[in-house]
Design a protein around this motif. Structure first.
Motif, PDB file in Angstrom:
ATOM      1  N   ILE A 110       0.977  -1.159   0.021  1.00 47.50           N
ATOM      2  CA  ILE A 110      -0.066  -0.219   0.243  1.00 47.50           C
ATOM      3  C   ILE A 110       0.950   1.410  -0.104  1.00 47.50           C
ATOM      4  O   ILE A 110       0.619   2.090  -0.930  1.00 47.50           O
ATOM      5  CB  ILE A 110      -0.764  -0.121   1.233  1.00 47.50           C
ATOM      6  N   LEU A 111       2.012   1.045   0.930  1.00 51.80           N
ATOM      7  CA  LEU A 111       2.955   2.307   0.893  1.00 51.80           C
ATOM      8  C   LEU A 111       3.393   2.691  -0.269  1.00 51.80           C
ATOM      9  O   LEU A 111       3.740   3.785  -0.787  1.00 51.80           O
ATOM     10  CB  LEU A 111       3.948   1.805   1.998  1.00 51.80           C
ATOM     11  N   GLU A 162       2.451   1.684  -3.305  1.00 52.94           N
ATOM     12  CA  GLU A 162       1.713   2.225  -4.162  1.00 52.94           C
ATOM     13  C   GLU A 162       1.152   3.528  -4.129  1.00 52.94           C
ATOM     14  O   GLU A 162       0.810   4.396  -4.981  1.00 52.94           O
ATOM     15  CB  GLU A 162       0.295   1.507  -4.253  1.00 52.94           C
ATOM     16  N   GLU A 163       1.152   3.917  -2.771  1.00 55.69           N
ATOM     17  CA  GLU A 163       0.758   5.365  -2.425  1.00 55.69           C
ATOM     18  C   GLU A 163       1.932   6.492  -2.730  1.00 55.69           C
ATOM     19  O   GLU A 163       1.531   7.852  -2.907  1.00 55.69           O
ATOM     20  CB  GLU A 163       0.354   5.662  -1.090  1.00 55.69           C
ATOM     21  N   MET A 164       2.969   5.981  -3.017  1.00 61.08           N
ATOM     22  CA  MET A 164       4.227   6.915  -3.239  1.00 61.08           C
ATOM     23  C   MET A 164       4.190   7.972  -4.234  1.00 61.08           C
ATOM     24  O   MET A 164       3.482   7.515  -5.275  1.00 61.08           O
ATOM     25  CB  MET A 164       5.499   6.085  -3.220  1.00 61.08           C
ATOM     26  N   ASN A 165       4.891   9.086  -4.019  1.00 57.53           N
ATOM     27  CA  ASN A 165       4.807   9.844  -5.143  1.00 57.53           C
ATOM     28  C   ASN A 165       5.755   9.591  -6.295  1.00 57.53           C
ATOM     29  O   ASN A 165       5.756  10.184  -7.352  1.00 57.53           O
ATOM     30  CB  ASN A 165       5.116  11.566  -4.752  1.00 57.53           C
ATOM     31  N   ASN A 177       5.164  -0.149  -9.691  1.00 59.50           N
ATOM     32  CA  ASN A 177       3.775   0.581  -8.850  1.00 59.50           C
ATOM     33  C   ASN A 177       3.193   1.311  -9.883  1.00 59.50           C
ATOM     34  O   ASN A 177       3.632   1.630 -11.151  1.00 59.50           O
ATOM     35  CB  ASN A 177       4.223   1.485  -7.819  1.00 59.50           C
ATOM     36  N   THR A 178       1.877   1.702  -9.498  1.00 49.81           N
ATOM     37  CA  THR A 178       1.015   2.244 -10.363  1.00 49.81           C
ATOM     38  C   THR A 178       1.588   3.859 -10.807  1.00 49.81           C
ATOM     39  O   THR A 178       1.436   4.385 -11.859  1.00 49.81           O
ATOM     40  CB  THR A 178      -0.572   2.668  -9.820  1.00 49.81           C
ATOM     41  N   ARG A 179       2.198   4.308  -9.915  1.00 49.03           N
ATOM     42  CA  ARG A 179       3.043   5.772 -10.215  1.00 49.03           C
ATOM     43  C   ARG A 179       3.949   5.663 -11.284  1.00 49.03           C
ATOM     44  O   ARG A 179       3.707   6.406 -12.224  1.00 49.03           O
ATOM     45  CB  ARG A 179       3.660   6.024  -9.014  1.00 49.03           C
TER      46      ARG A 179
END
Ligand code: ADP
Length: 424
Positions: free
Chosen positions: A58-59, A61-64, A80-82
């Motif tokens: 989760i961490l 995936e949430e990263m900038n 990751n999605t970013r």
């Protein structure tokens, strides 16, 4: 046959172990446990629980930042999605492809080198990330090698530099506009000062004629008024001259040259009669500096002029000049045996129009040192002073030191005349 007491103890022990096991199970169910350590015949064993990495996922995936996991040949195991957003590529196309295809071809060898290095961490400061639609954006890569279950892999953090670049460009534009405006202001103050001089000269000239040719016709009081007009006009003329020097301080990057500081110093002392007769001892070693010759010439003249000016009445001025080379910089020192400066004044004397103690006794406009500061800072240097009241002062200017002599020397303008040619 077991005794009833032993049976009871065993039942109690089993109940305790059951309670402990139930507690562990409930912690696992609640996601409070990542791994279990059990003691057995082969020593302690660690069991990681499936799903324990969920918070980390989760961490990430949430990263900038974009994140990748690679194997040593550059194949992407995880993104990751970013990263998918940065590269405008669906995740299913990213996983399994080689990471180098997201970067320009001329960077392939640099990227491969990152995966071959024996260093645990490496980085690529700036390169373009190519998106699927052909667009690109500046990014920075930070790599870390990892060994998991005996297999080497790499984690890559991809930081998008687009915003940083945009704000740098905006800042550069503002600074260009400011420089242009500053140039306009300097030209404006130059022309104003220049035009002020003509009527002032007329006033000075007529006051001198009145004193010389008609002086006998004036009473003592009238003569003293005329003298005051003449001396005020002379003071105003000095002020205008200093403002002119300050505003036309030539620091055009095209004029940046390398020249010999020691030769320049000796030339200045030889050129100005008041320096020639003064007690100026030069022990500067032959050293090359990079700067604006004319502006630096003005700085040195100002420092020498102050050194022989700010001396108590009756004391013979003694001035020492020398250079010191340290860590690619050269420091020129000008030491005098003058009145010295209070510690609290030592910084402000470099401000425009600032004059401090003893000014009533010495002529001046308070512009000389501010001009020195402006010129030296434009050359990427620094200025400063060490002084004690009544004990003399040591002013210094520090510039870039150039190791080898360059043939640029012949194009360097003469510090006193401003003309180019072989000045030395
Ligand atoms: P000016 O010489 O026209 O007064 P400067 O900007 O050159 O202006 O110097 C600012 C002030 O700094 C001077 O008025 C003086 O008070 C002080 N100062 C500068 N140089 C010296 C020096 N060598 N010794 C003592 N005081 C100095």
């Amino acid at each position: 046959m077991e005794k009833p007491g032993d049976l009871r103890r065993e039942i109690l022990e089993l109940r305790l172990r059951l309670a402990e096991a139930e507690e562990t199970l409930s912690a696992i169910r609640n996601g409070e446990v990542d791994a279990l350590v059990t003691s057995g015949r082969n020593g302690e064993q660690i069991f990681t629980l499936q799903g324990a990495e969920t918070p980390y996922r989760i961490l990430i995936e949430e990263m900038n930042q974009g994140a990748l996991m690679l194997i040593p040949d550059g194949t992407i195991l995880y993104a990751n999605t970013r990263f998918a957003t940065f590269s405008k590529t669906p995740l299913e196309k990213i996983i399994g492809s080689n990471w180098r295809y997201f970067f320009p071809r001329d960077k392939y060898s640099q990227l491969e080198a990152c995966l071959k290095t024996t260093e645990r961490a490496s980085s690529v400061p700036e390169l373009n990330l190519l998106a699927m639609d052909g667009s690109f954006s500046p990014v920075q890569l930070s790599l870390r090698s990892m060994i998991s279950k005996g297999v080497t892999g790499f984690s890559v953090i991809v930081t998008d530099l687009t915003e940083r670049r945009e704000s740098e460009n905006a800042l550069r534009k503002v600074s260009d506009v400011l420089l242009e405006k500053n140039g306009e202001l300097e030209t404006f103050s130059y022309s104003i000062s220049h035009d002020l001089r003509a009527p002032l000269r007329t006033m000075q000239g007529f006051a001198a004629i009145l004193l010389e040719d008609y002086g006998s016709k004036f009473e003592t009081e009238g003569k003293s008024y005329l003298q005051r007009i003449a001396s005020s006009a002379a003071q105003l003329d000095r002020l205008i001259q200093d403002v002119l020097d300050y505003s036309r301080l030539s620091c055009n990057p095209k004029e940046l040259a390398i020249f010999d500081l020691d030769k320049m110093l000796r030339e200045i002392v030889e050129t100005y009669p008041n320096f020639r007769v003064a007690n100026i001892e030069i022990s500067a070693s032959s050293a090359q500096v990079r700067g604006y010759a004319v502006a630096l010439g003005q700085c040195i003249s100002n420092l020498l002029g102050n050194a022989i000016k700010f001396v108590p009445a009756g004391r013979v001025p003694r001035v020492k000049v020398w250079t010191e080379v340290k860590k690619g910089r050269i420091r020129l020192w000008v030491e005098d045996n003058g009145i010295g400066i209070l510690p609290e004044d030592q910084e402000k004397i470099f401000d425009i129009f600032t004059r401090v103690q003893g000014n009533g006794d010495y002529e001046g406009t308070g512009l000389g040192l501010s001009m020195v500061k402006k010129a030296v800072e434009r050359m990427g240097g620094r200025v400063g002073v060490e002084s004690e009241l009544g004990q003399g002062s040591r002013f210094w200017i520090e510039l870039d030191y150039v190791e080898s002599f360059s043939n640029l020397l012949s194009d360097c303008p003469n510090p006193c005349t401003g003309k180019t040619g072989n000045a030395h």
